[in-house]
Design a protein around this motif. Structure first.
Motif, PDB file in Angstrom:
ATOM      1  N   ARG A 200     -14.744   8.985  14.973  1.00  0.00           N
ATOM      2  CA  ARG A 200     -13.746   7.856  15.275  1.00  0.00           C
ATOM      3  C   ARG A 200     -12.337   8.083  14.653  1.00  0.00           C
ATOM      4  N   LEU A 201     -12.072   8.796  13.422  1.00  0.00           N
ATOM      5  CA  LEU A 201     -11.103   8.872  12.594  1.00  0.00           C
ATOM      6  C   LEU A 201     -10.557  10.429  12.546  1.00  0.00           C
ATOM      7  N   GLY A 202     -11.439  11.208  12.688  1.00  0.00           N
ATOM      8  CA  GLY A 202     -11.275  12.638  11.984  1.00  0.00           C
ATOM      9  C   GLY A 202     -10.067  13.208  13.119  1.00  0.00           C
ATOM     10  N   PRO A 203     -10.398  13.355  14.400  1.00  0.00           N
ATOM     11  CA  PRO A 203      -9.513  14.188  15.351  1.00  0.00           C
ATOM     12  C   PRO A 203      -8.240  13.505  15.481  1.00  0.00           C
ATOM     13  N   LEU A 204      -8.258  12.011  15.401  1.00  0.00           N
ATOM     14  CA  LEU A 204      -7.077  11.489  15.478  1.00  0.00           C
ATOM     15  C   LEU A 204      -6.325  11.446  14.316  1.00  0.00           C
ATOM     16  N   THR A 205      -6.666  11.390  13.217  1.00  0.00           N
ATOM     17  CA  THR A 205      -6.035  11.595  12.034  1.00  0.00           C
ATOM     18  C   THR A 205      -5.295  12.993  11.834  1.00  0.00           C
TER      19      THR A 205
ATOM     20  N   ILE B 176      -4.108   5.243   5.229  1.00  0.00           N
ATOM     21  CA  ILE B 176      -4.282   3.675   5.327  1.00  0.00           C
ATOM     22  C   ILE B 176      -5.564   3.542   6.427  1.00  0.00           C
ATOM     23  N   LEU B 177      -5.396   4.297   7.607  1.00  0.00           N
ATOM     24  CA  LEU B 177      -6.368   4.063   8.575  1.00  0.00           C
ATOM     25  C   LEU B 177      -7.710   4.357   8.205  1.00  0.00           C
ATOM     26  N   ILE B 178      -8.019   5.292   7.279  1.00  0.00           N
ATOM     27  CA  ILE B 178      -9.246   5.654   6.828  1.00  0.00           C
ATOM     28  C   ILE B 178      -9.640   4.466   6.099  1.00  0.00           C
ATOM     29  N   LEU B 179      -8.887   4.263   5.086  1.00  0.00           N
ATOM     30  CA  LEU B 179      -9.067   3.327   4.170  1.00  0.00           C
ATOM     31  C   LEU B 179      -9.507   1.836   4.532  1.00  0.00           C
ATOM     32  N   GLY B 180      -8.820   1.680   5.751  1.00  0.00           N
ATOM     33  CA  GLY B 180      -8.755   0.203   6.425  1.00  0.00           C
ATOM     34  C   GLY B 180     -10.252   0.260   7.074  1.00  0.00           C
ATOM     35  N   PHE B 181     -10.442   1.295   7.887  1.00  0.00           N
ATOM     36  CA  PHE B 181     -11.840   1.255   8.435  1.00  0.00           C
ATOM     37  C   PHE B 181     -13.022   1.488   7.677  1.00  0.00           C
ATOM     38  N   ALA B 182     -12.872   2.022   6.359  1.00  0.00           N
ATOM     39  CA  ALA B 182     -13.913   2.154   5.354  1.00  0.00           C
ATOM     40  C   ALA B 182     -14.210   0.652   4.666  1.00  0.00           C
ATOM     41  N   ILE B 183     -12.887  -0.143   4.558  1.00  0.00           N
ATOM     42  CA  ILE B 183     -13.177  -1.413   3.845  1.00  0.00           C
ATOM     43  C   ILE B 183     -14.077  -2.344   4.961  1.00  0.00           C
ATOM     44  N   ILE B 184     -13.722  -2.243   6.272  1.00  0.00           N
ATOM     45  CA  ILE B 184     -14.380  -2.959   7.329  1.00  0.00           C
ATOM     46  C   ILE B 184     -15.702  -2.717   7.362  1.00  0.00           C
TER      47      ILE B 184
ATOM     48  N   GLY C  94      -8.811  -1.594  16.597  1.00  0.00           N
ATOM     49  CA  GLY C  94      -8.055  -1.058  15.254  1.00  0.00           C
ATOM     50  C   GLY C  94      -7.765  -2.181  14.471  1.00  0.00           C
ATOM     51  N   PHE C  95      -7.808  -2.017  13.258  1.00  0.00           N
ATOM     52  CA  PHE C  95      -7.860  -3.158  12.327  1.00  0.00           C
ATOM     53  C   PHE C  95      -6.061  -3.499  12.217  1.00  0.00           C
ATOM     54  N   MET C  96      -5.322  -2.558  12.545  1.00  0.00           N
ATOM     55  CA  MET C  96      -4.037  -2.679  12.658  1.00  0.00           C
ATOM     56  C   MET C  96      -3.450  -3.488  13.593  1.00  0.00           C
TER      57      MET C  96
ATOM     58  N   LEU D 293       0.842  -1.159  -0.071  1.00  0.00           N
ATOM     59  CA  LEU D 293       0.048   0.041  -0.048  1.00  0.00           C
ATOM     60  C   LEU D 293       0.867   1.416  -0.170  1.00  0.00           C
ATOM     61  N   TYR D 294       1.625   1.275   0.860  1.00  0.00           N
ATOM     62  CA  TYR D 294       2.877   2.196   0.945  1.00  0.00           C
ATOM     63  C   TYR D 294       3.545   2.774  -0.563  1.00  0.00           C
ATOM     64  N   ARG D 295       4.018   1.612  -1.241  1.00  0.00           N
ATOM     65  CA  ARG D 295       4.690   1.512  -2.411  1.00  0.00           C
ATOM     66  C   ARG D 295       3.908   1.777  -3.404  1.00  0.00           C
TER      67      ARG D 295
END
Length: 448
Positions: A419-424, A16-24, A89-91, A5-7
């Motif tokens: 869930r993700l905004g302020p943290l992000t 990546i965190l946002i994408l991960g939560f969205a997929i879940i 967290g999915f990570m 994903l990085y590369r």
């Protein structure tokens, strides 16, 4: 996978965190829309499935359909899985899986874990993940046992065990989903010390943050705790105590809430509502019957929320106390914000202001839009619902099931941002910026 994903996509850790939560959430939406997920074998509509999956993954607890009567056993397990993944967290789960199969955790994955768990350094982050998992299993397991024993007096033992497990996981992750039906939550246990104290403890342990838990396991002495842990513990228990006192005082004679209860029942109900108001969403009092002054107090507590690196939401306790410290320093004419004989660096104060301001703006905008789309609803009810969604709390005055289509989408988006905004945003502010080779001249204008 993370390295790819990085590369390949050139995604930053926050993305990546946002994408991960969205997929879940999308996977959860698909599963909840299946016929096997509901008791009527029709499945949920895509909108209600999306809302429920978002609420579970973002560990909020706002619902548009009753969890206990609408969903089958399969649907409830899907919701419980989303709560557990969303809370830790999915990570965290991806890392545990990698460790189980014997794969090394790369530096980039450690950096992503650092951001996901909101810790200062990637050093020791894998060990922290192991601590998080072990602590979660032990705490949820003990909570499940105690609740199962108590529920066994009211229902068959197999059902009591299932209810104990479900409500232990739900409340440790500060989600607030329940199985008691008809949107009752825990109101029938309002004077029950076992249910009240066990669930309150689960909420607190899930809400103080895993950094504090790790500190306690490492040092076991408050004097040796990090500044973060000291501030979190002092702020958390101060808010709980103050909230309990004010709710007890404001609702003491309200015949629809505390009025009919015994003195000990009043104390237990006030304590539980103070604890759950900051992030969990379960309730032993009918929220719609609380006085306006209590409702406004709960709105404030919901906006503050839990602590960093926890299963809860809100702007976080450390953000709130940083703002108070900055204001106090200005009033006293001091340059530094000091806690426990340590001064905060200016960047921390800027972050606290930014996170709080963005959170405030989100709540105001959502409230304003809902006051248009849900025009027949009382303004305080709308503000309460918007704050509950942003703080990923899950308390409701009854508006959520009756929201318009646009209102459901907006509240679902607000839960995701909460869930993700302020943290992000906080994560993004920690990134090193390009060095500035010049500074503008100082300027002044009047403040206040």
């Amino acid at each position: 996978m993370i390295n790819q994903l990085y590369r390949n996509l050139k995604l930053t850790p926050p993305k990546i965190l946002i994408l991960g939560f969205a997929i879940i959430i999308l996977i959860g939406t698909l599963l909840l829309s299946l016929s096997v997920s509901t008791t009527d074998h029709r499945g949920l509509s895509w909108l209600n499935a999306l809302f429920t999956a978002t609420s579970a993954t973002c560990v909020t607890g706002l619902v548009v359909v009753d969890t206990g009567t609408t969903f089958s056993f399969f649907g409830q397990i899907v919701i419980l899985s989303l709560i557990q993944i969303g809370g830790l967290g999915f990570m965290t789960f991806a890392t545990l899986f990698a460790l189980l199969i014997g794969r090394k955790i790369s530096l980039k994955e450690r950096l992503l874990l650092q951001e996901a768990l909101n810790v200062v350094s990637p050093q020791g982050v894998v060990r922290l993940v192991k601590t998080v998992f072990l602590f979660t299993v032990l705490t949820e397991g003990l909570g499940a046992i105690l609740l199962s024993i108590r529920f066994s007096f009211d229902m068959p033992i197999s059902r009591a065990i299932y209810y104990g497990i479900f409500h232990s996981i739900s409340n440790f992750n500060n989600a607030g989903f329940d199985l008691f039906g008809e949107f009752r939550s825990l109101t029938e246990y309002v004077e029950d010390p076992v249910v009240t104290l066990v669930i309150s403890s689960l909420i607190i342990l899930g809400g103080i943050g895993f950094i504090v838990v790790h500190d306690f396991l490492e040092h076991k002495s408050f004097q040796k705790f990090s500044l973060h842990s000291k501030v979190v513990l002092c702020t958390t228990f101060s808010l709980i105590i103050l909230g309990t006192i004010f709710i007890f005082w404001l609702e003491f004679y309200n015949q629809k809430t505390l009025g009919p209860l015994s003195f000990s029942g009043k104390a237990l109900a006030s304590l539980f509502q103070s604890v759950t108001a900051r992030t969990a969403g379960a309730n032993t009092l009918s929220i719609g019957d609380l006085s306006d002054s209590t409702i406004f107090l709960i709105i404030i507590l919901m906006f503050i929320g839990a602590s960093p690196g926890s299963t809860g939401g809100g702007i976080k306790t450390t953000t709130f106390v940083t703002l108070l410290g900055a204001a106090w320093s200005q009033v006293k004419g001091k340059q530094d914000v000091v806690f426990f004989r340590q001064r905060l660096v200016p960047t921390m104060i800027y972050k606290a202001i930014t996170v709080s301001l963005i959170g405030f703006i989100v709540v105001i905008i959502v409230t304003m839009i809902l006051s248009i789309t849900e025009a027949e609803t009382n303004f305080l009810v709308i503000l309460f619902e918007a704050t509950s969604a942003f703080g990923t709390v899950g308390l409701s005055m009854g508006l959520t099931p009756d929201l318009s289509t646009f209102g459901k989408i907006l509240i679902a988006l607000t839960m995701f941002i909460g869930r993700l905004g302020p943290l992000t945003i906080a994560i993004a502010l920690t990134h090193k910026q390009d060095k500035e080779f010049y500074r503008y001249p100082k300027g002044r204008f009047m403040i206040g």
